[in-house]
Structure formats: structure tokens, C-alpha cells
Design an enzyme around this catalytic site. Structure first.
Site, PDB file in Angstrom:
ATOM      1  N   HIS A 154       1.000  -1.191  -0.009  1.00 18.85           N
ATOM      2  CA  HIS A 154      -0.062  -0.238  -0.072  1.00 18.85           C
ATOM      3  C   HIS A 154       1.077   1.134   0.024  1.00 18.85           C
ATOM      4  O   HIS A 154       0.652   2.046  -0.930  1.00 18.85           O
ATOM      5  CB  HIS A 154      -0.853  -0.258   1.194  1.00 18.85           C
ATOM      6  CG  HIS A 154      -1.874   1.236   1.470  1.00 18.85           C
ATOM      7  ND1 HIS A 154      -3.103   1.062   1.011  1.00 18.85           N
ATOM      8  CD2 HIS A 154      -1.628   2.513   1.865  1.00 18.85           C
ATOM      9  CE1 HIS A 154      -3.600   2.412   1.085  1.00 18.85           C
ATOM     10  NE2 HIS A 154      -2.780   3.149   1.525  1.00 18.85           N
ATOM     11  N   GLU A 155       1.745   1.344   0.973  1.00 18.87           N
ATOM     12  CA  GLU A 155       2.575   2.596   1.033  1.00 18.87           C
ATOM     13  C   GLU A 155       3.597   2.776  -0.112  1.00 18.87           C
ATOM     14  O   GLU A 155       3.778   3.540  -0.795  1.00 18.87           O
ATOM     15  CB  GLU A 155       3.298   2.495   2.290  1.00 18.87           C
ATOM     16  CG  GLU A 155       2.450   2.585   3.699  1.00 18.87           C
ATOM     17  CD  GLU A 155       1.454   3.725   3.783  1.00 18.87           C
ATOM     18  OE1 GLU A 155       1.707   4.690   2.940  1.00 18.87           O
ATOM     19  OE2 GLU A 155       0.359   3.423   4.390  1.00 18.87           O
ATOM     20  N   HIS A 191       1.832   4.456  -2.981  1.00 15.25           N
ATOM     21  CA  HIS A 191       1.956   6.041  -2.931  1.00 15.25           C
ATOM     22  C   HIS A 191       3.236   6.292  -3.055  1.00 15.25           C
ATOM     23  O   HIS A 191       3.671   7.360  -3.866  1.00 15.25           O
ATOM     24  CB  HIS A 191       1.756   6.277  -1.262  1.00 15.25           C
ATOM     25  CG  HIS A 191       0.511   6.366  -0.950  1.00 15.25           C
ATOM     26  ND1 HIS A 191      -0.553   6.853  -1.447  1.00 15.25           N
ATOM     27  CD2 HIS A 191      -0.138   5.960   0.246  1.00 15.25           C
ATOM     28  CE1 HIS A 191      -1.880   6.827  -0.858  1.00 15.25           C
ATOM     29  NE2 HIS A 191      -1.458   6.078   0.100  1.00 15.25           N
ATOM     30  N   HIS A 251       3.690   6.906  -6.854  1.00 18.55           N
ATOM     31  CA  HIS A 251       3.116   7.945  -7.283  1.00 18.55           C
ATOM     32  C   HIS A 251       4.132   9.052  -7.334  1.00 18.55           C
ATOM     33  O   HIS A 251       3.952   9.990  -8.343  1.00 18.55           O
ATOM     34  CB  HIS A 251       1.800   8.280  -6.131  1.00 18.55           C
ATOM     35  CG  HIS A 251       0.816   9.188  -7.209  1.00 18.55           C
ATOM     36  ND1 HIS A 251      -0.587   9.264  -6.424  1.00 18.55           N
ATOM     37  CD2 HIS A 251       0.769   9.480  -8.494  1.00 18.55           C
ATOM     38  CE1 HIS A 251      -1.206  10.120  -7.277  1.00 18.55           C
ATOM     39  NE2 HIS A 251      -0.545  10.189  -8.558  1.00 18.55           N
TER      40      HIS A 251
END
Length: 673
Positions: A466-467, A470, A473
Site C-alpha cells: 500500500h505505502e 503511494h 506515485h
């Protein structure tokens, strides 16, 4: 003595010189850099040339770069490696920065220049990113009071100062309350059911405190395993209550009055700027657009998910009754859910953990980034870090430097709970140079012990993915302006890349590449991989109801007037009563440690987790239709990530997917409907 924060960083990749920075450097640096930035703003405001895009809008976007870098360093450390002195400095620095920001937005000469360019926008030959920057810059001024009268501007500045300080204090109280509690256990029998590796961890925690026996804390790697495995129900109840009264016990770290103050200040700010409530103010700049749209979205999911949530809890009640528990409580949930998971899938976190060594999971996520986006990762030792636990990686694409990654994975006293991705340096293009970003991933995974490496629960595996979503991105960012780069997107769009990447954790073909026993090297058996994939939706009804409760609580706070007779517990029960599946404990509260909305950036935005789930389910469905490693699909998705906030997120999504996302994609994945 020269202040290292006030000079150019003569370090590899212009990385932060952590080993040279001392606490006493921060306040003088902030004061000088704010003064320098104010001079930049004055030069733009009083430029004798006619306002145009380059000398006003673009100049403003590039201003304050050095101040931004130091702010990133300071506030990231205040979350990941804080201490009393740093927290005190934060109390002094936050009002300075709030005042500086307010001065920019209340600078009438600057606003008139911005407005002149904005009013002439139809006659300007701007590309999409420039149009977005112009639009966002103008709206930024208006939303920060540029159209207010002088008295109201002063009121707004005072509100913003108070909000910054009170939000900061909220987070510090949560951290302090978390650190203040520990349960000292001397009888090993009280730890029955808990895996030996966790018991060993508790013994080490006791040793660190100079105690005999075992210590359980409210830090997640300590608390969650206890609640999941401890057979001692009375102790589970005691730990749950300690966690539930965190910052809600009337003690030194109580957050109840802070919540009232923060909500009242936010509502006052919204009214001053002409909005019905704070949620309306926030949602104007989100994909959802309005509180009605959010409530409609949450309640639609609530109606669909409620039967599945009740079904999940009924299954646990049946299991608990076999053990003589007539009324199951919330502190029983994790324990019986783990038992049911074992029964249904013959899987437990502890039997899976040996197959998820942290280093191998990280290698897998790096490999996925290589497969999808052509990125390579190399650990480097010449970049300074703020703690010995932190490792740094140089990221390249086709041999060219792309980004710097800091990986900070283990809990410690000065680090707040949870997991997050953040930025030390933004990506942007200036003077024909593409300034590449410095990204950080921060988690709280169990530290390796003398005999065992850091082993992750499967939930922690998905947390790392999940992290890292990010982080990608930020890493792939390829925009002109820093304030449109990477994760600088609409808030209900920001969770798409993170939640999207989690899907790969459940793909059998991918899992086999890294789920290997840390001692034997044996691959996680096929039957367990298949069960793990099937277990993705285990307790999905309950989890959905829980997330909807958080979302509704957030929206209710930010669409209502809070009076002086406000009571946290009463308000909570009214806001989320229809989502609760267990008897309420009158002594505990959610709000007082709900850092996402009272300290972080999720105020009137917590719904975005479920909103982004629709996006990620729809996006991954597209990959599954075309192949989860399909090169052409990955190329289109890479463009979406690299574009940051340069376009409307729905336009970016449609360009990738060919249509708008459908809520049916989430319902199909979660409940098969």
C-alpha cells in the site's frame, strides 16, 4: 557555527544532511528562510512588468523551494523520529508557517496580479498543466480569503494559526498517551496462545524497560498480536480498554476539548469563506464535490454491506458460544476472527509469517515496480539517514537516476504509530533540469530479534505494498511544477495507487515469487496460496462497516454545528450507531485518537478510502482482463501516475480505463454481487 539547513546540500543527490542537523538549527533556519521567501513573494507582487503566466503564476509555483525542503525534513522527523524538544519547536514553527502562508494569500497586490492573469485565461496559449496551475492558484487565493475584507482576513489568519497548533497538539497527545501505557506481565501463563516469537518480543520490551517478565504496549506490533492470539479474555479486555480510552481518560493527554475546538474553528473558517459547513469547503476540491454525494455513496455501500457485516459477526458469535461466551464483545473480534480464519482457510498469521521475511517482501515490491514500470533499486550507503534503522535506495530507469527512497520500517519511541509515505524533496522541472524526488516509506513492523529476522503478518505485507503504491506515485512523477507533482492530487484520488498495488498480494502467480520460508527457502504451498487468495474477502463485511463508520463519523463532524455542550461519546454514538456490530463500551471512544481527521489531512475526506477502493477494484479488473503484468496496460497506468495533479482525476482515469469507474467492480470483488 554554520547552519547546515541554510546552505545548499552538498550531499549525494542533494539529500538531507541529517547527521549535521541539530535541533537548535531548525528555528533560526525557519525564521531566515521565511524572511527570504517573503522577499521572493514581494518581488513577484511588485514586478513592474505586466502580469503574465510566467512572471506571476509560474514564479509563485517555484517560490520557497528551500523553505519547502526544510519543512519536509522537520515535519517528517517530527512524525518519524521526534522528541520533546522537537515537539516544542513544532509548537513555535507552526504559527510562523501559518502566518507566512496567510500573508501570501492575503497579499492584495499579488492577488490582483493572479486575478489579472486568471481573467485573461481565454486569451492565453497554455497547455493542460499550465491551465490547471492557473486554476488552482486562483482558487487557492479565493479559498484562503483573498476576497475577504481586512478584518475578516485577520480573523481567518487567527483561525488557521489556532488550527495548526491544536492539530499538532492532538497528534502529540495521541503519541504521548500511546507511549505512556504498558502492561507488565510476570506470569507467562497469561500469554497462552500467543506465538513464541511474539512472546520473545514482549520479553525484549520488558528488558528495555528494566523489568522482569514481559511487557505489552499499545504500539501496533505489540498490541495487535496480543488481541489476536491471547487466550486470556480478561487481559484482552484490559488492553482493549486501555487502547479505547487513549486520550479520552481526562488525563494530561485528553483530546476531548481539542476536538471541540478544532471542529468549531473549522466550521467558523467555512462560514467566513461563504460555505455552509467545513465539508462543503473541503469537498469543492474533491472528486466527490459535495457532502450529499459522499453521504449518498457511504449509505449506498452501508445498505449493501450491512447483511455481510452481520453475517461475519454471527459466524464469530457461533464460534464463541462453543467456548461458553454468550455475548461476544469488540475485544473478542480479532481473537475469534483468527480462529475462524484458521478453521476456514487453515491459515494463521503466525504460520504465514515465516514465509514473509521483510527483505524478501521488499524485494518483491521492487521487482513488481521493475516489471510494470521499468524501475531498478540499488541500496546505497553514501546518503545520510536520521536513524540507523533507515535504509536508502537509488532508483533508476534505463540506467538514469529517477528518485531516492528512504525505507524506515521498525517502531521506536519517537515514531508515531501506523504507516505512511512522505516526501523529503518534490519532483519538478526548472531551467531544463528535471529535479527528481526523495521519497520515504515509514512503517512499524516488528524488529528482528537475536534469532529471527523481521517477519511480517500478511496484513503487514499488504501495508508495505500500500505505502509503496503511494511511493510510486511520487517516484514516477513527471510534471513541471512542484505543487502538481506526485501525490499532489485530489484527496479522494490519492489512495488509488496505494490500494491498487495491494491487489497483487493476492495473485497466486506473483505470491509464489517471494512467499518463501526464511529458513528452508520452501515456497508457500499451493494450497495455502490458494486459501490466501480466497481469504482476501474474509471479514470484508465487518471491515467495510468499520470503514463506513469512520467515514460517517468524519462527515458528521464536518457537516454539523458543534456547541459548547458537545460530548464526544454522545456525538459518536449518534453518528455511527447504525454501523456498529458489537455492544458499545461507554468508557472508550474512537474520536480522541482519530488522527487521520484531527491531525492528518483526512478531515471531511476519510470516505476517500472506500471511494478509492471503487477506483482500485475497477482499475485492477482492467489489468486482470488484459493480464496483470500486461505491458500496454501498465504503460497507460504509468502515465496516470506520472501526471500527478496536472489534470482532473476523472479525465486521467478515463484516459487510462476508457470509461468512468463503476461501483459494481468493488461490490463484485468484495461480496460477489
Amino acid at each position: 557555527m554554520q547552519n547546515p539547513l541554510l546552505k545548499s546540500f552538498e550531499t549525494p543527490y542533494q539529500s538531507a544532511p541529517f547527521s549535521e542537523i541539530k535541533n537548535e538549527h531548525y528555528l533560526p533556519a525557519f525564521k531566515e528562510l521565511i524572511a527570504n521567501s517573503e522577499k521572493e513573494i514581494e518581488a513577484i507582487s511588485h514586478n513592474p512588468q505586466t502580469p503574465n503566466f510566467e512572471n506571476t503564476i509560474e514564479a509563485l509555483a517555484y517560490s520557497g523551494e528551500h523553505l519547502d525542503n526544510v519543512s519536509h525534513i522537520f515535519f517528517n522527523l517530527n512524525s518519524a523520529e521526534t522528541n520533546d524538544e522537537l515537539q516544542q519547536i513544532a509548537q513555535e514553527v507552526s504559527p510562523l508557517l501559518t502566518t507566512f502562508t496567510a500573508k501570501i494569500f492575503q497579499n492584495q497586490a499579488l492577488f490582483q496580479r493572479v486575478k489579472q492573469v486568471y481573467d485573461d485565461k481565454e486569451n492565453l496559449a497554455l497547455n493542460d498543466e499550465q491551465k490547471t496551475l492557473l486554476e488552482e492558484t486562483y482558487k487557492g487565493f479565493v479559498r484562503n480569503g483573498a476576497l475577504l475584507g481586512e478584518e475578516d482576513k485577520k480573523v481567518l489568519e487567527e483561525i488557521n494559526k489556532n488550527l495548526a497548533l491544536k492539530s499538532l497538539q492532538f497528534g502529540q497527545n495521541v503519541l504521548a498517551a500511546t507511549n505512556a501505557y504498558y502492561k507488565h506481565i510476570t506470569n507467562k501463563e497469561d500469554l497462552k496462545g500467543i506465538p513464541e516469537a511474539i512472546v520473545e518480543q514482549y520479553a525484549e520490551e520488558a528488558k528495555e524497560k528494566g523489568l522482569e517478565g514481559f511487557v505489552v504496549t499499545l504500539q501496533y506490533p505489540s498490541y495487535i498480536p496480543f488481541m489476536t492470539y491471547a487466550e486470556n479474555r480478561a487481559l484482552r479486555k484490559e488492553l482493549a480498554l486501555a487502547n479505547g480510552i487513549k486520550a479520552f481518560d481526562g488525563g494530561d493527554y485528553d483530546n476531548q476539548n481539542l476536538i471541540k475546538d478544532i471542529i468549531q474553528l473549522r466550521q467558523k473558517k467555512a462560514h467566513l469563506l461563504g460555505y455552509k459547513n467545513f465539508a462543503s469547503y473541503v469537498l469543492e476540491e474533491r472528486m466527490a464535490k459535495s457532502p450529499d454525494a459522499v453521504f449518498s455513496f457511504l449509505n449506498e455501500l452501508l445498505d449493501k454491506a450491512m447483511p455481510y457485516g452481520k453475517k461475519d459477526v454471527e459466524a464469530l458469535k457461533t464460534l464463541a458460544k462453543k467456548e461458553g461466551i454468550e455475548t461476544i464483545q469488540s475485544y473478542d473480534h480479532a481473537y475469534y476472527a483468527e480462529k475462524l480464519r484458521k478453521e476456514k482457510f487453515d491459515l494463521t498469521d503466525e504460520e504465514l509469517k515465516p514465509y514473509f521475511q521483510l527483505e524478501k517482501v521488499q524485494a518483491a515490491v521492487f521487482g513488481l515496480a521493475k516489471t510494470l514500470f521499468g524501475l531498478d533499486f540499488e541500496e546505497i550507503k553514501d546518503v545520510q539517514t536520521y536513524h540507523p534503522d533507515v535504509k536508502t535506495y537509488k532508483i533508476t530507469e534505463n540506467g538514469a537516476y529517477k528518485a531516492l527512497l528512504y525505507a524506515d520500517y521498525h517502531p521506536r519511541k519517537g515514531k508515531r504509530a501506523g504507516a505512511w509515505m512522505t516526501v523529503f524533496k518534490n519532483q519538478f522541472k526548472k531551467n531544463r533540469e528535471n529535479n527528481r524526488p526523495h521519497i520515504s516509506v515509514v512503517c512499524n513492523f516488528s524488529k528482528p530479534t537475536q534469532g529471527t529476522p523481521s517477519l511480517l503478518t500478511f496484513q503487514e505485507v499488504t501495508t508495505l505494498f500500500h505505502e509503496f503504491g503511494h511511493a510510486l506515485h511520487g517516484v514516477l512523477a513527471d510534471t513541471q511544477y512542484p505543487n502538481l507533482s506526485g501525490t499532489s492530487v485530489k484527496w479522494d484520488f490519492v489512495e488509488l495507487p496505494s490500494q491498487f498495488l495491494e491487489n497483487y498480494c493476492y495473485e497466486p502467480s506473483f505470491l509464489k515469487t517471494f512467499a518463501k520460508h526464511y529458513q528452508s527457502g520452501e515456497v508457500l504451498p499451493n494450497e495455502k496460496i490458494e486459501k490466501l487468495a480466497l481469504s482476501k474477502n474474509f471479514m470484508e463485511g465487518y471491515q467495510t462497516m468499520r470503514q463506513l463508520g469512520f467515514g460517517l463519523l468524519d462527515m458528521t463532524y464536518h457537516t454539523n454545528e458543534i456547541g459548547d455542550d458537545f460530548e464526544v461519546k454522545t456525538f459518536e454514538k449518534e453518528a455511527i450507531g447504525k454501523t456498529t456490530l458489537y455492544p458499545d463500551n461507554p468508557k472508550s471512544a474512537i474520536s480522541t485518537s482519530f488522527s487521520h481527521i484531527f491531525q492528518g489531512g483526512y478531515s471531511a475526506g476519510y470516505y476517500s478510502y472506500k471511494w478509492a477502493e471503487v477506483l482500485d477494484a475497477d482499475a485492477f479488473q482492467y489489468f486482470k482482463e488484459r493480464g496483470i503484468f500486461d505491458e500496454e496496460t501498465a504503460k497507460k497506468y504509468k502515465i496516470l501516475l506520472a501526471s500527478g495533479g496536472t489534470k482532473d482525476p476523472m479525465a486521467l482515469y478515463i484516459a487510462f480505463r476508457g470509461r468512468e469507474p463503476k461501483v459494481e467492480s468493488l461490490l463484485k470483488r468484495a461480496f460477489g454481487i
